[in-house]
Design a protein around this motif. Structure first.
Motif, PDB file in Angstrom:
ATOM      1  N   ARG A 261     -19.126  58.006 -17.290  1.00 41.42           N
ATOM      2  CA  ARG A 261     -20.577  57.922 -17.426  1.00 41.42           C
ATOM      3  C   ARG A 261     -21.097  58.686 -18.646  1.00 41.42           C
ATOM      4  N   GLY A 262     -20.237  59.432 -19.309  1.00 45.12           N
ATOM      5  CA  GLY A 262     -20.658  60.194 -20.478  1.00 45.12           C
ATOM      6  C   GLY A 262     -21.375  61.490 -20.144  1.00 45.12           C
ATOM      7  N   ILE A 263     -21.238  61.960 -18.923  1.00 46.62           N
ATOM      8  CA  ILE A 263     -21.926  63.186 -18.504  1.00 46.62           C
ATOM      9  C   ILE A 263     -21.133  64.418 -18.918  1.00 46.62           C
ATOM     10  N   ILE A 264     -19.813  64.346 -18.848  1.00 46.53           N
ATOM     11  CA  ILE A 264     -18.954  65.390 -19.402  1.00 46.53           C
ATOM     12  C   ILE A 264     -18.046  64.726 -20.435  1.00 46.53           C
ATOM     13  N   PRO A 265     -17.586  65.494 -21.450  1.00 48.58           N
ATOM     14  CA  PRO A 265     -16.838  64.849 -22.538  1.00 48.58           C
ATOM     15  C   PRO A 265     -15.383  64.540 -22.221  1.00 48.58           C
ATOM     16  N   HIS A 266     -14.800  65.230 -21.249  1.00 50.72           N
ATOM     17  CA  HIS A 266     -13.374  65.065 -20.969  1.00 50.72           C
ATOM     18  C   HIS A 266     -13.133  65.069 -19.457  1.00 50.72           C
ATOM     19  N   ALA A 267     -12.067  64.411 -19.046  1.00 46.72           N
ATOM     20  CA  ALA A 267     -11.693  64.381 -17.627  1.00 46.72           C
ATOM     21  C   ALA A 267     -10.499  65.289 -17.352  1.00 46.72           C
ATOM     22  N   THR A 268     -10.291  66.274 -18.204  1.00 43.18           N
ATOM     23  CA  THR A 268      -9.130  67.157 -18.098  1.00 43.18           C
ATOM     24  C   THR A 268      -9.092  67.886 -16.757  1.00 43.18           C
ATOM     25  N   VAL A 269      -7.908  67.938 -16.153  1.00 39.55           N
ATOM     26  CA  VAL A 269      -7.667  68.755 -14.968  1.00 39.55           C
ATOM     27  C   VAL A 269      -6.501  69.685 -15.263  1.00 39.55           C
ATOM     28  N   ARG A 270      -6.419  70.754 -14.501  1.00 41.96           N
ATOM     29  CA  ARG A 270      -5.332  71.712 -14.676  1.00 41.96           C
ATOM     30  C   ARG A 270      -4.193  71.392 -13.724  1.00 41.96           C
ATOM     31  N   SER A 271      -2.976  71.609 -14.201  1.00 37.90           N
ATOM     32  CA  SER A 271      -1.787  71.439 -13.368  1.00 37.90           C
ATOM     33  C   SER A 271      -1.863  72.394 -12.184  1.00 37.90           C
ATOM     34  N   PRO A 272      -1.466  71.927 -10.985  1.00 35.85           N
ATOM     35  CA  PRO A 272      -0.604  70.786 -10.708  1.00 35.85           C
ATOM     36  C   PRO A 272      -1.316  69.444 -10.565  1.00 35.85           C
ATOM     37  N   LEU A 273      -2.645  69.387 -10.703  1.00 32.04           N
ATOM     38  CA  LEU A 273      -3.296  68.080 -10.722  1.00 32.04           C
ATOM     39  C   LEU A 273      -2.935  67.368 -12.014  1.00 32.04           C
ATOM     40  N   LEU A 274      -2.901  66.048 -11.936  1.00 30.34           N
ATOM     41  CA  LEU A 274      -2.586  65.209 -13.094  1.00 30.34           C
ATOM     42  C   LEU A 274      -3.699  64.184 -13.288  1.00 30.34           C
ATOM     43  N   PRO A 275      -3.851  63.680 -14.510  1.00 30.24           N
ATOM     44  CA  PRO A 275      -4.855  62.627 -14.734  1.00 30.24           C
ATOM     45  C   PRO A 275      -4.580  61.425 -13.841  1.00 30.24           C
ATOM     46  N   ALA A 276      -5.639  60.709 -13.523  1.00 32.68           N
ATOM     47  CA  ALA A 276      -5.506  59.533 -12.657  1.00 32.68           C
ATOM     48  C   ALA A 276      -4.707  58.445 -13.351  1.00 32.68           C
ATOM     49  N   PRO A 277      -3.869  57.721 -12.599  1.00 36.85           N
ATOM     50  CA  PRO A 277      -3.153  56.586 -13.191  1.00 36.85           C
ATOM     51  C   PRO A 277      -4.116  55.443 -13.500  1.00 36.85           C
ATOM     52  N   ALA A 278      -3.637  54.522 -14.320  1.00 40.62           N
ATOM     53  CA  ALA A 278      -4.486  53.420 -14.790  1.00 40.62           C
ATOM     54  C   ALA A 278      -5.049  52.590 -13.649  1.00 40.62           C
ATOM     55  N   SER A 279      -4.265  52.380 -12.589  1.00 39.06           N
ATOM     56  CA  SER A 279      -4.744  51.557 -11.473  1.00 39.06           C
ATOM     57  C   SER A 279      -5.931  52.210 -10.775  1.00 39.06           C
ATOM     58  N   ASP A 280      -5.889  53.525 -10.615  1.00 40.36           N
ATOM     59  CA  ASP A 280      -7.002  54.230  -9.981  1.00 40.36           C
ATOM     60  C   ASP A 280      -8.233  54.217 -10.874  1.00 40.36           C
ATOM     61  N   LEU A 281      -8.021  54.364 -12.171  1.00 43.58           N
ATOM     62  CA  LEU A 281      -9.156  54.332 -13.100  1.00 43.58           C
ATOM     63  C   LEU A 281      -9.811  52.956 -13.120  1.00 43.58           C
ATOM     64  N   ALA A 282      -8.999  51.915 -13.017  1.00 45.84           N
ATOM     65  CA  ALA A 282      -9.563  50.560 -12.985  1.00 45.84           C
ATOM     66  C   ALA A 282     -10.420  50.364 -11.747  1.00 45.84           C
ATOM     67  N   ARG A 283      -9.939  50.842 -10.611  1.00 49.89           N
ATOM     68  CA  ARG A 283     -10.726  50.742  -9.368  1.00 49.89           C
ATOM     69  C   ARG A 283     -12.020  51.546  -9.497  1.00 49.89           C
ATOM     70  N   LEU A 284     -11.934  52.723 -10.107  1.00 48.46           N
ATOM     71  CA  LEU A 284     -13.116  53.559 -10.289  1.00 48.46           C
ATOM     72  C   LEU A 284     -14.150  52.869 -11.185  1.00 48.46           C
ATOM     73  N   LYS A 285     -13.700  52.307 -12.301  1.00 48.04           N
ATOM     74  CA  LYS A 285     -14.632  51.639 -13.207  1.00 48.04           C
ATOM     75  C   LYS A 285     -15.318  50.461 -12.540  1.00 48.04           C
ATOM     76  N   GLU A 286     -14.583  49.750 -11.719  1.00 45.36           N
ATOM     77  CA  GLU A 286     -15.173  48.631 -10.990  1.00 45.36           C
ATOM     78  C   GLU A 286     -16.245  49.129 -10.017  1.00 45.36           C
ATOM     79  N   ALA A 287     -15.957  50.237  -9.312  1.00 42.91           N
ATOM     80  CA  ALA A 287     -16.930  50.781  -8.370  1.00 42.91           C
ATOM     81  C   ALA A 287     -18.152  51.312  -9.084  1.00 42.91           C
ATOM     82  N   LEU A 288     -17.958  51.941 -10.230  1.00 41.63           N
ATOM     83  CA  LEU A 288     -19.101  52.448 -11.001  1.00 41.63           C
ATOM     84  C   LEU A 288     -19.957  51.308 -11.512  1.00 41.63           C
TER      85      LEU A 288
END
Length: 293
Positions: A261-288
């Motif tokens: 949505r452009g509200i924060i500039p980065h989606a960075t998370v700290r380990s042990p969390l990892l960035p979302a895989p492409a399939s989850d991001l696709a589902r998220l974009k569709e829901a948004l």
């Protein structure tokens, strides 16, 4: 209705730069966004804020920065719970000094204390400052639940005033609400409507990072007795709730949604969390896209 902790609370993410440091500009923009969309309570440094990876110095700085930015327009509730009572007491005192309005205290995790140990831990933290305390009952993360009798006993403490319920046991929640003055807040986005209908004071939402305005609509509809509208609002939020809470991890997808949505500039998370895989991001974009539409 004015409540001690607010009613439309958000478990705020902690914006970070690509190198993992806290992103100050992203934090300021996120607080402004939450205030604009109707959030009246901001939880800083909770699980969604990646509390296990925040140092005590970072946690206190976040409380101070958010308190200054919110400037009394929303309650600032500091997450101070750990599995170490002494550390939780230190964090509580630091949060109070930094300007927090209240504390969020998770059930001590991993060590799996007895219910007497849980109660002693909560009382020690509540005794450490003059701030009101919201307990956080989340057995899926803590490994143990706060039992009904424990919650009823803790309600006798003058500063223990509320519960964030992520246990999902509505009969237990209703029993505690009936027997104590504790204000209940739903901590499971999928169950926001039933908790409100059963008497919860409000919501403490992860999805609220990007949909606090819709949560506000839901609260108003239930309070106004318009359950047909409330059901429609909950159904309209289901795709977003599923995309954020039913995939990689709430903190990860909430950050991804805010970045999309452009509200924060980065989606960075700290380990042990990892960035979302492409399939989850696709589902998220569709829901948004559905939510915007």
């Amino acid at each position: 209705m004015t409540l001690l902790f607010g009613s439309n609370l958000v478990a705020m993410v902690t914006p970070m730069r690509p190198d993992g440091a806290i992103c100050e500009s992203g934090l300021a923009d996120l607080v402004d966004h939450l205030l604009t969309t109707g959030c009246d309570g901001i939880v800083v440094g909770g699980t969604t804020g990646e509390s296990p990876t925040l140092t005590e110095t970072e946690s206190a700085w976040l409380v101070g920065a958010v308190s200054a930015r919110a400037a009394g327009r929303a309650r600032v509730i500091a997450g101070v719970g750990t599995y170490d009572t002494a550390a939780s007491v230190r964090r509580a005192r630091a949060a109070a000094a930094a300007g927090a309005d209240a504390l969020l205290l998770v059930c001590p995790y991993y060590s799996r204390p007895t219910q007497a140990g849980v109660e002693a831990h909560c009382v020690a933290v509540a005794d450490a400052t003059e701030l009101p305390v919201m307990l956080y009952d989340v057995p899926a993360r803590a490994g143990i639940a706060m039992e009904t009798d424990t919650l009823i006993s803790l309600a006798g403490h003058p500063r223990i005033r509320a519960v964030k319920d992520a246990k999902g046991d509505l009969p237990s929640a209703m029993a505690v609400m009936a027997r104590t003055p504790l204000a209940y807040y739903c901590g499971i986005d999928e169950l926001n409507l039933p908790y409100l209908a059963c008497g919860a004071a409000g919501l403490l939402s992860v999805v609220g990072n990007v949909a606090a305005d819709r949560n506000a609509d839901l609260i108003r509809a239930v309070r106004g007795g318009d359950l047909a509208s409330a059901r429609a609002i909950q159904r309209s939020l289901d795709p977003l709730v599923g995309a954020v809470m039913g995939t990689s991890q709430g903190a990860v997808l909430a950050k991804a949604a805010l970045a999309e949505r452009g509200i924060i500039p980065h989606a960075t998370v700290r380990s042990p969390l990892l960035p979302a895989p492409a399939s989850d991001l696709a589902r998220l974009k569709e829901a948004l896209a559905v939510e915007v539409g």
